[in-house]
Motif scaffolding. Structure first.
Motif, PDB file in Angstrom:
ATOM      1  N   GLU A  17       0.829  -1.208   0.000  1.00  0.00           N
ATOM      2  CA  GLU A  17       0.000   0.000   0.000  1.00  0.00           C
ATOM      3  C   GLU A  17       0.862   1.255   0.000  1.00  0.00           C
ATOM      4  OE1 GLU A  17      -3.180   0.172   2.759  1.00  0.00           O
ATOM      5  OE2 GLU A  17      -3.806  -1.900   2.468  1.00  0.00           O
ATOM      6  N   LEU A  18       1.940   1.248   0.782  1.00  0.00           N
ATOM      7  CA  LEU A  18       2.799   2.427   0.844  1.00  0.00           C
ATOM      8  C   LEU A  18       3.588   2.610  -0.448  1.00  0.00           C
ATOM      9  CD1 LEU A  18       4.163   2.310   4.504  1.00  0.00           C
ATOM     10  CD2 LEU A  18       2.276   3.651   3.581  1.00  0.00           C
ATOM     11  N   ALA A  19       3.931   1.511  -1.124  1.00  0.00           N
ATOM     12  CA  ALA A  19       4.663   1.620  -2.385  1.00  0.00           C
ATOM     13  C   ALA A  19       3.819   2.341  -3.437  1.00  0.00           C
ATOM     14  CB  ALA A  19       5.066   0.237  -2.878  1.00  0.00           C
ATOM     15  N   GLY A  20       2.510   2.040  -3.469  1.00  0.00           N
ATOM     16  CA  GLY A  20       1.629   2.742  -4.394  1.00  0.00           C
ATOM     17  C   GLY A  20       1.552   4.220  -4.083  1.00  0.00           C
ATOM     18  N   LEU A  21       1.541   4.553  -2.797  1.00  0.00           N
ATOM     19  CA  LEU A  21       1.518   5.958  -2.392  1.00  0.00           C
ATOM     20  C   LEU A  21       2.817   6.644  -2.792  1.00  0.00           C
ATOM     21  CD1 LEU A  21       0.071   8.242  -0.869  1.00  0.00           C
ATOM     22  CD2 LEU A  21       1.095   7.374   1.242  1.00  0.00           C
ATOM     23  N   ALA A  22       3.943   5.977  -2.608  1.00  0.00           N
ATOM     24  CA  ALA A  22       5.237   6.564  -2.977  1.00  0.00           C
ATOM     25  C   ALA A  22       5.290   6.859  -4.475  1.00  0.00           C
ATOM     26  CB  ALA A  22       6.370   5.629  -2.569  1.00  0.00           C
ATOM     27  N   ARG A  23       4.724   5.966  -5.290  1.00  0.00           N
ATOM     28  CA  ARG A  23       4.739   6.187  -6.735  1.00  0.00           C
ATOM     29  C   ARG A  23       3.905   7.396  -7.144  1.00  0.00           C
ATOM     30  NH1 ARG A  23       4.403   0.478  -6.704  1.00  0.00           N
ATOM     31  NH2 ARG A  23       2.131   0.571  -6.960  1.00  0.00           N
ATOM     32  N   SER A  24       2.930   7.776  -6.313  1.00  0.00           N
ATOM     33  CA  SER A  24       2.090   8.929  -6.654  1.00  0.00           C
ATOM     34  C   SER A  24       2.865  10.234  -6.638  1.00  0.00           C
ATOM     35  CB  SER A  24       0.905   9.029  -5.678  1.00  0.00           C
ATOM     36  OG  SER A  24       1.319   9.511  -4.400  1.00  0.00           O
ATOM     37  N   PHE A  25       4.065  10.224  -6.056  1.00  0.00           N
ATOM     38  CA  PHE A  25       4.863  11.456  -5.974  1.00  0.00           C
ATOM     39  C   PHE A  25       5.274  11.940  -7.360  1.00  0.00           C
ATOM     40  CE2 PHE A  25       9.124  13.512  -5.210  1.00  0.00           C
ATOM     41  CZ  PHE A  25       8.608  14.692  -4.685  1.00  0.00           C
ATOM     42  N   GLU A  26       5.458  11.011  -8.289  1.00  0.00           N
ATOM     43  CA  GLU A  26       5.836  11.426  -9.649  1.00  0.00           C
ATOM     44  C   GLU A  26       4.787  12.366 -10.227  1.00  0.00           C
ATOM     45  OE1 GLU A  26       6.822   9.525 -14.067  1.00  0.00           O
ATOM     46  OE2 GLU A  26       6.283   8.213 -12.398  1.00  0.00           O
ATOM     47  N   ARG A  27       3.528  11.981 -10.064  1.00  0.00           N
ATOM     48  CA  ARG A  27       2.438  12.827 -10.543  1.00  0.00           C
ATOM     49  C   ARG A  27       2.251  14.055  -9.646  1.00  0.00           C
ATOM     50  NH1 ARG A  27      -0.809  14.444 -14.748  1.00  0.00           N
ATOM     51  NH2 ARG A  27      -2.769  15.242 -13.943  1.00  0.00           N
ATOM     52  N   GLY A  28       2.287  13.841  -8.324  1.00  0.00           N
ATOM     53  CA  GLY A  28       2.048  14.935  -7.391  1.00  0.00           C
ATOM     54  C   GLY A  28       3.073  16.045  -7.512  1.00  0.00           C
ATOM     55  N   ARG A  29       4.337  15.686  -7.747  1.00  0.00           N
ATOM     56  CA  ARG A  29       5.386  16.705  -7.900  1.00  0.00           C
ATOM     57  C   ARG A  29       5.109  17.575  -9.113  1.00  0.00           C
ATOM     58  NH1 ARG A  29       9.549  17.163 -11.142  1.00  0.00           N
ATOM     59  NH2 ARG A  29       9.184  15.079 -12.012  1.00  0.00           N
ATOM     60  N   ILE A  30       4.662  16.937 -10.201  1.00  0.00           N
ATOM     61  CA  ILE A  30       4.370  17.689 -11.415  1.00  0.00           C
ATOM     62  C   ILE A  30       3.170  18.611 -11.199  1.00  0.00           C
ATOM     63  CG2 ILE A  30       3.541  17.448 -13.792  1.00  0.00           C
ATOM     64  CD1 ILE A  30       5.247  14.912 -13.993  1.00  0.00           C
ATOM     65  N   VAL A  31       2.124  18.094 -10.545  1.00  0.00           N
ATOM     66  CA  VAL A  31       0.945  18.916 -10.269  1.00  0.00           C
ATOM     67  C   VAL A  31       1.302  20.102  -9.394  1.00  0.00           C
ATOM     68  CG1 VAL A  31      -1.305  18.954  -9.118  1.00  0.00           C
ATOM     69  CG2 VAL A  31      -0.674  17.013 -10.559  1.00  0.00           C
ATOM     70  N   HIS A  32       2.148  19.868  -8.395  1.00  0.00           N
ATOM     71  CA  HIS A  32       2.494  20.923  -7.439  1.00  0.00           C
ATOM     72  C   HIS A  32       3.434  21.963  -8.039  1.00  0.00           C
ATOM     73  CE1 HIS A  32       4.881  22.664  -4.088  1.00  0.00           C
ATOM     74  NE2 HIS A  32       3.696  22.689  -3.489  1.00  0.00           N
ATOM     75  N   SER A  33       4.483  21.508  -8.732  1.00  0.00           N
ATOM     76  CA  SER A  33       5.540  22.427  -9.175  1.00  0.00           C
ATOM     77  C   SER A  33       5.490  22.745 -10.657  1.00  0.00           C
ATOM     78  CB  SER A  33       6.916  21.828  -8.834  1.00  0.00           C
ATOM     79  OG  SER A  33       7.023  21.564  -7.452  1.00  0.00           O
ATOM     80  N   GLY A  34       4.800  21.932 -11.454  1.00  0.00           N
ATOM     81  CA  GLY A  34       4.748  22.172 -12.880  1.00  0.00           C
ATOM     82  C   GLY A  34       6.001  21.677 -13.587  1.00  0.00           C
ATOM     83  N   LEU A  35       6.075  21.965 -14.876  1.00  0.00           N
ATOM     84  CA  LEU A  35       7.180  21.529 -15.716  1.00  0.00           C
ATOM     85  C   LEU A  35       7.710  22.702 -16.532  1.00  0.00           C
ATOM     86  CD1 LEU A  35       5.598  18.232 -17.128  1.00  0.00           C
ATOM     87  CD2 LEU A  35       7.451  18.364 -15.451  1.00  0.00           C
ATOM     88  N   THR A  36       8.941  22.545 -17.009  1.00  0.00           N
ATOM     89  CA  THR A  36       9.547  23.546 -17.883  1.00  0.00           C
ATOM     90  C   THR A  36       9.715  22.949 -19.273  1.00  0.00           C
ATOM     91  OG1 THR A  36      10.780  24.487 -16.032  1.00  0.00           O
ATOM     92  CG2 THR A  36      11.546  25.048 -18.233  1.00  0.00           C
ATOM     93  N   LEU A  37       9.300  23.688 -20.285  1.00  0.00           N
ATOM     94  CA  LEU A  37       9.420  23.243 -21.672  1.00  0.00           C
ATOM     95  C   LEU A  37      10.283  24.241 -22.424  1.00  0.00           C
ATOM     96  CD1 LEU A  37       6.727  21.847 -24.026  1.00  0.00           C
ATOM     97  CD2 LEU A  37       8.106  23.764 -24.777  1.00  0.00           C
ATOM     98  N   ALA A  38      11.401  23.777 -22.969  1.00  0.00           N
ATOM     99  CA  ALA A  38      12.295  24.633 -23.752  1.00  0.00           C
ATOM    100  C   ALA A  38      12.044  24.411 -25.230  1.00  0.00           C
ATOM    101  CB  ALA A  38      13.746  24.320 -23.407  1.00  0.00           C
ATOM    102  N   ILE A  39      11.882  25.507 -25.972  1.00  0.00           N
ATOM    103  CA  ILE A  39      11.702  25.452 -27.417  1.00  0.00           C
ATOM    104  C   ILE A  39      13.040  25.798 -28.057  1.00  0.00           C
ATOM    105  CG2 ILE A  39      10.395  26.340 -29.378  1.00  0.00           C
ATOM    106  CD1 ILE A  39       8.180  27.122 -27.449  1.00  0.00           C
ATOM    107  N   VAL A  40      13.650  24.826 -28.734  1.00  0.00           N
ATOM    108  CA  VAL A  40      15.006  25.014 -29.268  1.00  0.00           C
ATOM    109  C   VAL A  40      15.032  24.693 -30.753  1.00  0.00           C
ATOM    110  CG1 VAL A  40      16.053  24.449 -27.037  1.00  0.00           C
ATOM    111  CG2 VAL A  40      15.732  22.643 -28.729  1.00  0.00           C
ATOM    112  N   GLY A  41      16.087  25.121 -31.402  1.00  0.00           N
ATOM    113  CA  GLY A  41      16.265  24.876 -32.826  1.00  0.00           C
ATOM    114  C   GLY A  41      17.159  25.937 -33.425  1.00  0.00           C
ATOM    115  N   ARG A  42      17.453  25.798 -34.719  1.00  0.00           N
ATOM    116  CA  ARG A  42      18.299  26.789 -35.377  1.00  0.00           C
ATOM    117  C   ARG A  42      17.493  28.062 -35.627  1.00  0.00           C
ATOM    118  NH1 ARG A  42      17.039  26.970 -40.711  1.00  0.00           N
ATOM    119  NH2 ARG A  42      15.962  25.156 -41.623  1.00  0.00           N
TER     120      ARG A  42
END
Length: 456
Positions: free
Chosen positions: A206-231
């Motif tokens: 049960e706790l292992a499933g809760l620990a795995r939720s951090f991957e999603r929870g961290r993204i929901v809480h802090s968001g993500l950065t997207l870099a647009i690159v190219g020539r």
């Protein structure tokens, strides 16, 4: 303990609405003298009663004339946010009036509240656990509706409810071992090692499933950065403007127009996404442009997601091919832009497995690009998952509990005495207590005596 009693004996006051002018401003008081101080501050038509809003007038201390009208609401302990007597005075949002009310409250014996002290008192009185207190801050800081909904769930005890079944199983196991050790003379059998191992595995699953939720929870809480690159001149800034839905970045036909990072925060499926428009990657003798390109490479290295913009109909150059190869193992998307200018006789050029074809000029393919990005920010568990771990402290607590359970499982397999296994189980319990609240010795004893007919 004496220090906590001293804190509880003080009445605190603060303005609880943001600085500046507004339609409504609130002064909040909490503590044993909140009601008496409020009665001294206000001219009330009817006495304050629990959970009842009362009309009041604020009088000018010098002239005695009416200065403002307000609504005062009283919440009697323990049925208040802080667990203490609490009064909220909602006046018009004039900083002058709110400051006057606060100064009067301090003159009547209240103390200016420290930042976060109302929520701290809610925690100390048992009205909130730490995960709920953290959710109060998350709700205030929310930038998207989905973040606000997640924080509201956490404030309602979503994490605690998710942890509770595992914690109950752990306390039950501890009680079994304690009973077998302490009450052996009362014919309470020692729990077999095989059963102990099975019970530990059930808690750990049960706790292992809760620990795995951090991957999603961290993204929901802090968001993500997207870099647009190219020539240069492949349409990075035009795509950036399309994604933020306004003319945020300067667009010209001159290569090297973008020389510094341009950032904008948007919401994608409820996830905060910081878009970074970068300078075109190329070799240049221009010092200012070279500095912008260096910043682009830093943004590329730090980004959670990379959007590599290529020109449709033109095979990637050697530098572009190297860039794509360097992103292996990372979340990236190749975007073939300028399809409106593509020569049909030239074909579609090289196509990446993860690629989208767009025209920033006409808007073609932009919705497909948004959908592809949304799929990239989604994680296992989905948006309906409740009780996600959203910060590192919570994740470390669950991870430490799992480590302690792993030690207990290994000790059980080695035939270690139950007294030693209990040390690891109690260590796991302490970590869970840091999230949901303390489990006392009385809780363990009550479980023992309710489970076994000891000393009958």
């Amino acid at each position: 303990m004496a220090e906590q009693e001293d804190i509880a004996g003080e009445t605190i006051a603060a303005v609880s609405t943001p600085p500046g002018r507004g339609g409504i401003g609130i002064v909040r008081l909490s503590g044993p003298h909140a009601l008496a101080i409020s009665n001294a501050l206000l001219a009330l038509r009817n006495p304050l009663e629990h959970a009842m809003a009362r009309f009041a007038e604020i009088r000018d201390p010098e002239t005695g004339g009416k200065l403002d009208e307000a609504i005062a609401t009283y919440f009697a302990k323990p049925r208040s946010y802080t667990g203490e007597d609490l009064v909220e005075i909602a006046a018009h949002g004039s900083p002058v009036v709110l400051d006057l009310l606060l100064r009067w409250a301090l003159q009547q014996g209240a103390r200016l509240a420290r930042p976060g002290e109302f929520t701290e008192r809610a925690f100390l009185s048992g009205r909130l656990d730490l995960t709920q207190a953290e959710a109060v801050r998350d709700l205030i800081d929310a930038q998207t509706l989905y973040q606000a909904r997640t924080a509201a769930e956490q404030m309602g005890g979503a994490i605690s409810r998710r942890i509770q079944p595992a914690k109950e199983k752990l306390v039950e196991l501890i009680s079994l071992l304690e009973a077998g050790i302490d009450f052996a003379e009362d014919d309470v059998d020692l729990t077999p090692d095989e059963e102990i191992g099975t019970r530990i595995d059930a808690v750990g699953a049960e706790l292992a499933g809760l620990a795995r939720s951090f991957e999603r929870g961290r993204i929901v809480h802090s968001g993500l950065t997207l870099a647009i690159v190219g020539r240069p001149n492949v349409g990075k800034s035009s795509l950036f403007n399309r994604l933020v839905e306004r003319e945020r970045a300067i667009v010209t036909a001159i290569p090297g127009t973008t020389r510094d990072l341009v950032t904008e925060r948007v919401s994608l499926g409820g996830i905060p996404l910081e878009l970074v428009d970068t300078a075109g990657l190329r070799t240049t003798a221009d010092e200012a442009e070279a500095m912008g390109i260096a910043k682009s490479r830093e943004a590329l290295a730090d980004a959670d997601i990379v959007l590599v913009v290529l020109e449709a109909g033109i095979p990637p150059s050697e530098e572009e091919a190297e860039l794509l190869a360097s992103l292996h193992g990372r979340r990236f998307l190749a975007v073939y832009n300028k399809i409106d200018l593509e020569d049909s006789s030239s074909g579609q050029g090289h196509a990446e497995e993860q690629s989208i074809r767009t025209s920033a000029a006409t808007g073609a393919g932009i919705e497909a690009l948004r959908e592809a990005l949304l799929n990239m920010v989604r994680t296992p568990g989905g948006e309906s998952e409740s009780g996600m771990l959203t910060n590192l402290r919570q994740h470390e607590a669950v991870k430490s509990a799992l480590d302690a359970l792993g030690d207990a499982r290994a000790a059980t397999a080695n035939g270690t005495p139950h007294e030693m296994i209990l040390l690891d189980l109690y260590s796991a319990l302490r970590q869970l207590d840091s999230l949901t609240g303390e489990t006392t010795a009385d809780d363990i004893l009550n479980r023992i005596f309710s489970t076994f007919c000891i000393g009958k």
